[in-house]
Structure formats: structure tokens, C-alpha cells
Design a protein around this motif. Structure first.
Motif, PDB file in Angstrom:
ATOM      1  N   VAL A   3       0.853  -1.200   0.000  1.00 34.59           N
ATOM      2  CA  VAL A   3       0.000   0.000   0.000  1.00 34.59           C
ATOM      3  C   VAL A   3       0.886   1.246   0.000  1.00 34.59           C
ATOM      4  O   VAL A   3       0.655   2.192  -0.776  1.00 34.59           O
ATOM      5  CB  VAL A   3      -0.946   0.001   1.231  1.00 34.59           C
ATOM      6  CG1 VAL A   3      -1.626   1.350   1.400  1.00 34.59           C
ATOM      7  CG2 VAL A   3      -2.002  -1.094   1.076  1.00 34.59           C
ATOM      8  N   ILE A   4       1.927   1.240   0.844  1.00 36.39           N
ATOM      9  CA  ILE A   4       2.843   2.394   0.897  1.00 36.39           C
ATOM     10  C   ILE A   4       3.512   2.583  -0.461  1.00 36.39           C
ATOM     11  O   ILE A   4       3.589   3.696  -0.985  1.00 36.39           O
ATOM     12  CB  ILE A   4       3.898   2.186   2.025  1.00 36.39           C
ATOM     13  CG1 ILE A   4       3.200   2.243   3.389  1.00 36.39           C
ATOM     14  CG2 ILE A   4       5.012   3.222   1.938  1.00 36.39           C
ATOM     15  CD1 ILE A   4       4.036   1.776   4.556  1.00 36.39           C
ATOM     16  N   GLU A   5       3.949   1.466  -1.048  1.00 34.59           N
ATOM     17  CA  GLU A   5       4.610   1.522  -2.354  1.00 34.59           C
ATOM     18  C   GLU A   5       3.671   2.125  -3.414  1.00 34.59           C
ATOM     19  O   GLU A   5       4.065   2.982  -4.201  1.00 34.59           O
ATOM     20  CB  GLU A   5       4.997   0.092  -2.742  1.00 34.59           C
ATOM     21  CG  GLU A   5       5.822  -0.021  -4.009  1.00 34.59           C
ATOM     22  CD  GLU A   5       5.910  -1.471  -4.488  1.00 34.59           C
ATOM     23  OE1 GLU A   5       6.173  -1.677  -5.669  1.00 34.59           O
ATOM     24  OE2 GLU A   5       5.689  -2.395  -3.673  1.00 34.59           O
ATOM     25  N   MET A   6       2.421   1.683  -3.397  1.00 36.06           N
ATOM     26  CA  MET A   6       1.442   2.149  -4.391  1.00 36.06           C
ATOM     27  C   MET A   6       1.123   3.631  -4.201  1.00 36.06           C
ATOM     28  O   MET A   6       1.021   4.384  -5.165  1.00 36.06           O
ATOM     29  CB  MET A   6       0.147   1.327  -4.273  1.00 36.06           C
ATOM     30  CG  MET A   6       0.201  -0.046  -4.874  1.00 36.06           C
ATOM     31  SD  MET A   6       0.410   0.000  -6.652  1.00 36.06           S
ATOM     32  CE  MET A   6       2.061  -0.562  -6.811  1.00 36.06           C
ATOM     33  N   LEU A   7       0.982   4.032  -2.927  1.00 36.37           N
ATOM     34  CA  LEU A   7       0.656   5.439  -2.666  1.00 36.37           C
ATOM     35  C   LEU A   7       1.828   6.344  -3.053  1.00 36.37           C
ATOM     36  O   LEU A   7       1.625   7.477  -3.493  1.00 36.37           O
ATOM     37  CB  LEU A   7       0.261   5.639  -1.199  1.00 36.37           C
ATOM     38  CG  LEU A   7      -1.072   5.000  -0.787  1.00 36.37           C
ATOM     39  CD1 LEU A   7      -1.386   5.271   0.662  1.00 36.37           C
ATOM     40  CD2 LEU A   7      -2.219   5.524  -1.656  1.00 36.37           C
ATOM     41  N   GLN A   8       3.034   5.829  -2.905  1.00 33.87           N
ATOM     42  CA  GLN A   8       4.197   6.606  -3.351  1.00 33.87           C
ATOM     43  C   GLN A   8       4.220   6.691  -4.876  1.00 33.87           C
ATOM     44  O   GLN A   8       4.538   7.736  -5.440  1.00 33.87           O
ATOM     45  CB  GLN A   8       5.488   5.974  -2.834  1.00 33.87           C
ATOM     46  CG  GLN A   8       5.810   6.496  -1.432  1.00 33.87           C
ATOM     47  CD  GLN A   8       6.867   5.699  -0.724  1.00 33.87           C
ATOM     48  OE1 GLN A   8       7.261   4.618  -1.179  1.00 33.87           O
ATOM     49  NE2 GLN A   8       7.315   6.209   0.410  1.00 33.87           N
TER      50      GLN A   8
END
Lengths: 353, 260
Positions: free
Chosen positions: A114-119
Motif C-alpha cells: 500500500v505504501i509503495e502504491m501510494l508513493q
């Protein structure tokens, strides 16, 4: 075999054949746009690929696997909708994590993804917001992240930019393309906006009345339209009728001017009338050195569009549009004045009857 | 002038609703001669039958709500998603309990499920409780269906479903994690109405001979003077408490607040 293979797809609703014998192969990592007017069947094709509609006949293969009869949730596709379709009861992070949760991805891995995608979509600080707290552009970015999070085999975009304002639309379409290139994900994009399709696609399929009229790179579609519909739908087009003087040598006459077509021989009989087309940017105001055809014209309208000025002039009874760059030292011609327009024979597009 | 008439109408409305309540509350406090007291309320709360019947009705209300939600939410969702043409038929069916008296329904039940029938539900207390729960669910159907349907109207059911499907979700996940949370306030409204119906229902419980709150209220009303209005005030307090709870849920649920 192409990564995504649509073979002889057909869809009938009652007595209405919405998609007729549609075939398309999309290579891995390719970005293909389905372009056409409302009701041409482009969304139906996309919905058949997604599994929301069952084809009346034909088959759909993804990576060699026949998915024609598979349910949507078994196809491993990602989809973006015009209406965003974020889950209102979930935060941004929960929305992005939804597909991973359904897949049974462990919590730690899910959170990292999720963090990767939001970045990736440039919204790392909005994880705890609800969809109603985001702008349209932000919501659509989150929808993209949500669609990409479970690593789908194919990304399907159903007019995702239509509900956004012009500026956001341009920036978001570029972002979508960049992300698509970065991830190398096979993508089908449905739109009725030809500028949108041209600017981001590897290939465009122009659809009309349920069939693919022409498929090709944007440059090819724009410059070498194979049908009258494609020529008219993609970009602005000026139409002329011309008399065939010598079909074997490709000689025609427009408003008394003889033109030797760059294509050489044409499939028509001498004395027959044929349809010609010219893009606005192929016509010059005044005599240009590279243009061998010169016709007299009367200026009927001038539209100032910023860097470009679009002039409408009457030529041999037909109103044509031509584009010229805005130059402060060359003001546009006054309305009602007479002028000359010129174009090169090589820019003439001969349309089938 | 317009403002004067508006205020007059408003005040008349307030009087119409509030006066009977004030009168009833005042009467319930007059059990002790010459002074106000809570004696009637004390007597009600001290009566074991109050607790027995109230808890019985509460349990049945809970069962009715669970059954109603399980029946109505998927039905209303499916009709909206796949069978919009069937909506008039479903609406007609859900309206039937309003035009068919409860006494007709319960006589039908007794005839169909008596001890000499194929399915002798009235032969045991548990079977009769089950029958009563189904009866309550039928009575509450018009309210539950409309509440849920109204809730579904506020969300884009089709697109949300397709979005969830494209992410790999099946029907149960979609219903439990997408649809139900988004119509929760509507479901709560339906549940509250169901609770109100079950708590006050007399006919079915009396004819099926079950120890519910409705028959107890009737019994009390027939034999006592001050306790029935006290019971009515208690019932109102429960109703308003439920309404307050719905408001609280709406307030703490951020996405629901966004719809307002």
C-alpha cells in the motif's frame, strides 16, 4: 500469440448487435486505446474483457489462457472507472489494500505494498483519508493504485479521465502513461476523446458500429486513415470533391487546378468524382514554397486559440479550416477579405467512395 | 404575515404531539394521591413479568432483525443490480403485510403449521418462537425493505460491485464488506422500526400464546390504571434512545456524514 487475444468477439443485446466480429491482439506491456463515438461498442468490448459481459460468440485469452467463461474475480484484471468507484466506507489505504486482502496477502506485505502504491501515485500522505475528502484527480489516482496493487495481468481503463477538469485530465493521463510504462502492464484504454487516445497510446483501435474500422499507431491513424469515418473522427478534416482526369497517372482536378497525387495511380475511372481530405495544418494561408496547389479563398471566420489561429475560408464553394501559428508580426486576415490558400499534393488524402 | 402563520402552524403541531405526551407522563406520575411520584414506574420494574416478557420480545426482535437483514439486504441489492424490472413486483410483495391483517397471517400460520401438519412448528415452544419470528419479519418487511432500498439508492451499487469484482471479490465479500457498511444507517433505521414493531406487537404473540411484551401490556392496561401510561413512557424512552443511537452511529461514521 499476443498476450491479450480477442478473437471474433460478438455481443448481441436483444436484437442489437453491439459488437461485430471484433478481433484484437495486444502485446505484453502495450497500451492500446479503443476510440470511437458513443454507442460504437468500445465499452462493451472492455466489459467483455473484464468479464462483466459474456460474449455472444468469440473468445478472450490472457497470456494463453482462455478466460471467456471465467468470472471477473478470477481473471486477475485491474480496472479504473469513470465514476472512480472508490469504496466510500474505506480509507485510501483500505481501498488500495482491498484487492490484496481478498487475495489473502499477509498483513505486513499488504501494508508495504500500500505504501509503495501510494508513493507511486504521489499521495503517500493521504492514506488515512476517506474518498469524500479527496479531489476528483486524487480519487482517480487512488483508483489507479487500487487497481495496480494486486499486480493484475491486464489494466482496463474505462474513460477514467472523463469526469475530471481539463488541466487535471492532461496531467493525470501523462501520469497514467508513465506508471504504465514503468510497470510494463498491458493496458486497454477506452475513450471517445481522440486527443487523449493519440497522446498516450502505443496503438489506437478506431471503432464504429461495433467493428474495428482501423488499428494502428496514432501517427498512422492520423496521417493515413483508411476509411472515411476514421478520417472524419480522428482530428479535423477538410473534404473536397475532385474530378479524376487520368486515373493511371493519379491526376485529378479541384476547382480548376490540376493535382498529381503522390500515390500515383488511383482506383477510379476517368471523369469520376472522388473524395479528397486535407488536415487543417496541411493548408497554408498564402502561397507557400513547398505547396504546388494554390486556390483563391474568402475568409469567413478567424478563431484565436492562443499559439494557433484557426481560419475558416470558403474555397470553391466549400468551407475549409486551416491552422496557422500565431505570430505577433502577422495578424490574422480580416473577415470577408480574399486570400490564397496553398497545399502540397503529397498531403492530400484520397478517401474511398 | 407569512411568518406568523408558519409559527402558528408549527406551534399547533408541537401542541398536537406534545400535549398527549405531557398528559400521559403527568398521569403516570400521579399514582400517589396528592403528590407526584415514580411509584407506577417502580411497580412496573418490580414486576418480574415485565422483565420476562420484555427480554423475550427483545430476543425475538434481535432474531427478527438478523433474519430481516439477511433476507432484505441481498434481495434489495440483487433487485437493484440485476433485476430492476422486477422492482414493482418486489415492492408490491413487500407491501402486502400492510394490507393483510396480522390476524389473517397468524391464522394462516396456525392452519399450516399446526401439530397435525407436515411441519408441526406449533407443537413446541421453540418451533412457535421460530414461527413468531417469521411472522414478525413479515410484518416488518415493508419498513425494512424501504429503508434498505433507500440506502442502496445513495450509492452506485453497480459500479462498486464491478470495482470489487475486478479486485477479486466474490458475492459474500461484496455484500459484507462493501454494500452492508455503506447502507448501515439505513439498515439500522430498518432494525429500529423492526424493534418498535416487535416490542408492541400483540395479535401474533397472543394467538400463538407466547409470553411477549405486547400481550403483557394489554394485560396490564386491562387491569391497572397508572402502570400502562408508565409503560408507554418507557416505550417512548426506548424508541428515542434507539433514534439517538442511529444519530451517534451516523456521527461517528465519517463516510456516512459525507452523504448528508
Amino acid at each position: 500469440m499476443a498476450f491479450l487475444d480477442l478473437t471474433n468477439l460478438e455481443k448481441v443485446f436483444g436484437t442489437n448487435r453491439v459488437v461485430k466480429d471484433f478481433s484484437l491482439g495486444v502485446d505484453k506491456g502495450e497500451f492500446v486505446s479503443l476510440l470511437g463515438p458513443s454507442g460504437c461498442g468500445k465499452t462493451t468490448v472492455l466489459r467483455m474483457v473484464a468479464g462483466f459481459e459474456t460474449p455472444t460468440s468469440g473468445s478472450i485469452r490472457i497470456d494463453g489462457q482462455d478466460v471467456t467463461d471465467q468470472r471477473t474475480n478470477q481473471r486477475a484484471i485491474g480496472m479504473m472507472f469513470q465514476a472512480y468507484a472508490l469504496f466510500p466506507n474505506m480509507t485510501v489505504a483500505d481501498n488500495v489494500a482491498f484487492g490484496l486482502k481478498v487475495k489473502g496477502v499477509p498483513r505486513a506485505e499488504r501494508e508495504a505494498r500500500v505504501i509503495e502504491m501510494l508513493q507511486l501515485i504521489g499521495l503517500p500522505d493521504l492514506a488515512s483519508r476517506f474518498p469524500f475528502q479527496l479531489s476528483g484527480g486524487q480519487q482517480q489516482r487512488v483508483a489507479l493504485a487500487r487497481a495496480l496493487a494486486p499486480q493484475p495481468r491486464v489494466l482496463l481503463l474505462d474513460e477514467p479521465l472523463s469526469a475530471l477538469d481539463a488541466k487535471v485530465r492532461v496531467s493525470l493521463r501523462n501520469e497514467i502513461r508513465e506508471i504504465q510504462r514503468e510497470l510494463g502492464i498491458t493496458t486497454i484504454f477506452v475513450t471517445h476523446d481522440q486527443e487523449e487516445a493519440m497522446s498516450i497510446s502505443d496503438r489506437i483501435v478506431v471503432m464504429n458500429g461495433g467493428i474495428a474500422e482501423q488499428a494502428g499507431a496514432p501517427f498512422e491513424i492520423y496521417n493515413n486513415p483508411r476509411t472515411r469515418f476514421v478520417a472524419g473522427f480522428v482530428g479535423t478534416l477538410n473534404m473536397f470533391t475532385a474530378m479524376v482526369e487520368d486515373a493511371e497517372r493519379g491526376l485529378i482536378t479541384v476547382a480548376g487546378q490540376r493535382i498529381a497525387l503522390a500515390t500515383g495511380a488511383i482506383e477510379a475511372r476517368n471523369g469520376e468524382t472522388v473524395n479528397l481530405a486535407l488536415r487543417p495544418e496541411a493548408i497554408r494561408l498564402g502561397r507557400a514554397v513547398s505547396c504546388e496547389v494554390v486556390l483563391p479563398a474568402t475568409i469567413e471566420a478567424v478563431h484565436f486559440l492562443g499559439s494557433v489561429i484557426r481560419v475558416r475560408a470558403r474555397v470553391a464553394g466549400t468551407v475549409v479550416a486551416l491552422d496557422t501559428f500565431n505570430r505577433p508580426d502577422q495578424p490574422p486576415p480580416p473577415l470577408g477579405s480574399t486570400a490564397e490558400i496553398s497545399f502540397a499534393a503529397s498531403d492530400v488524402i484520397l478517401l474511398p467512395a | 404575515m407569512t411568518r406568523f402563520f408558519a409559527w402558528t402552524a408549527f406551534l399547533l403541531g408541537v401542541l398536537f404531539f406534545v400535549l398527549p405526551l405531557v398528559g400521559m407522563t403527568e398521569f403516570s406520575l400521579k399514582m400517589r394521591r396528592g403528590e407526584y411520584s415514580f411509584d407506577a414506574y417502580r411497580r412496573v420494574f418490580e414486576d418480574q413479568r415485565f422483565w420476562d416478557t420484555f427480554s423475550y420480545s427483545l430476543i425475538l426482535a434481535g432474531a427478527t432483525i438478523v433474519f430481516g437483514v439477511l433476507l432484505v439486504v441481498p434481495t434489495a441489492y440483487w433487485v437493484r443490480l440485476k433485476l430492476p424490472q422486477a422492482r414493482p413486483v418486489i415492492e408490491f410483495i413487500t407491501l402486502l403485510p400492510l394490507v393483510i391483517p396480522a390476524i389473517v397471517i397468524v391464522f394462516g400460520y396456525i392452519r399450516l403449521y399446526n401439530t397435525s401438519s407436515v411441519l408441526p412448528l406449533t407443537g413446541s415452544a421453540l418451533g412457535t418462537d421460530f414461527l413468531l419470528t417469521m411472522g414478525y419479519a413479515t410484518l416488518a418487511l415493508p419498513y425494512m425493505y424501504r429503508a434498505v432500498d433507500t440506502g442502496l439508492r445513495t450509492i452506485d451499487v453497480a459500479t462498486l460491485t464491478e470495482a470489487a469484482q475486478s479486485l477479486g471479490a466474490g458475492w459474500i465479500t461484496i455484500l459484507a464488506r462493501i454494500i452492508l457498511p455503506n447502507v448501515l444507517v439505513a439498515v439500522l433505521s430498518g432494525a429500529f422500526l423492526t424493534l418498535a414493531i416487535v416490542i408492541g406487537e400483540f395479535t401474533m404473540a397472543a394467538l400463538l400464546n407466547r409470553p411477549a411484551f405486547g400481550p403483557f401490556m394489554q394485560l396490564l392496561g386491562a387491569n391497572r390504571a397508572y402502570e400502562p401510561p408508565a409503560l408507554a413512557v418507557i416505550a417512548f424512552a426506548i424508541t428515542w434512545g434507539c433514534m439517538g443511537l442511529i444519530q451517534l452511529v451516523t456521527r461517528f461514521s465519517k463516510h456516512e456524514r459525507a452523504k448528508v
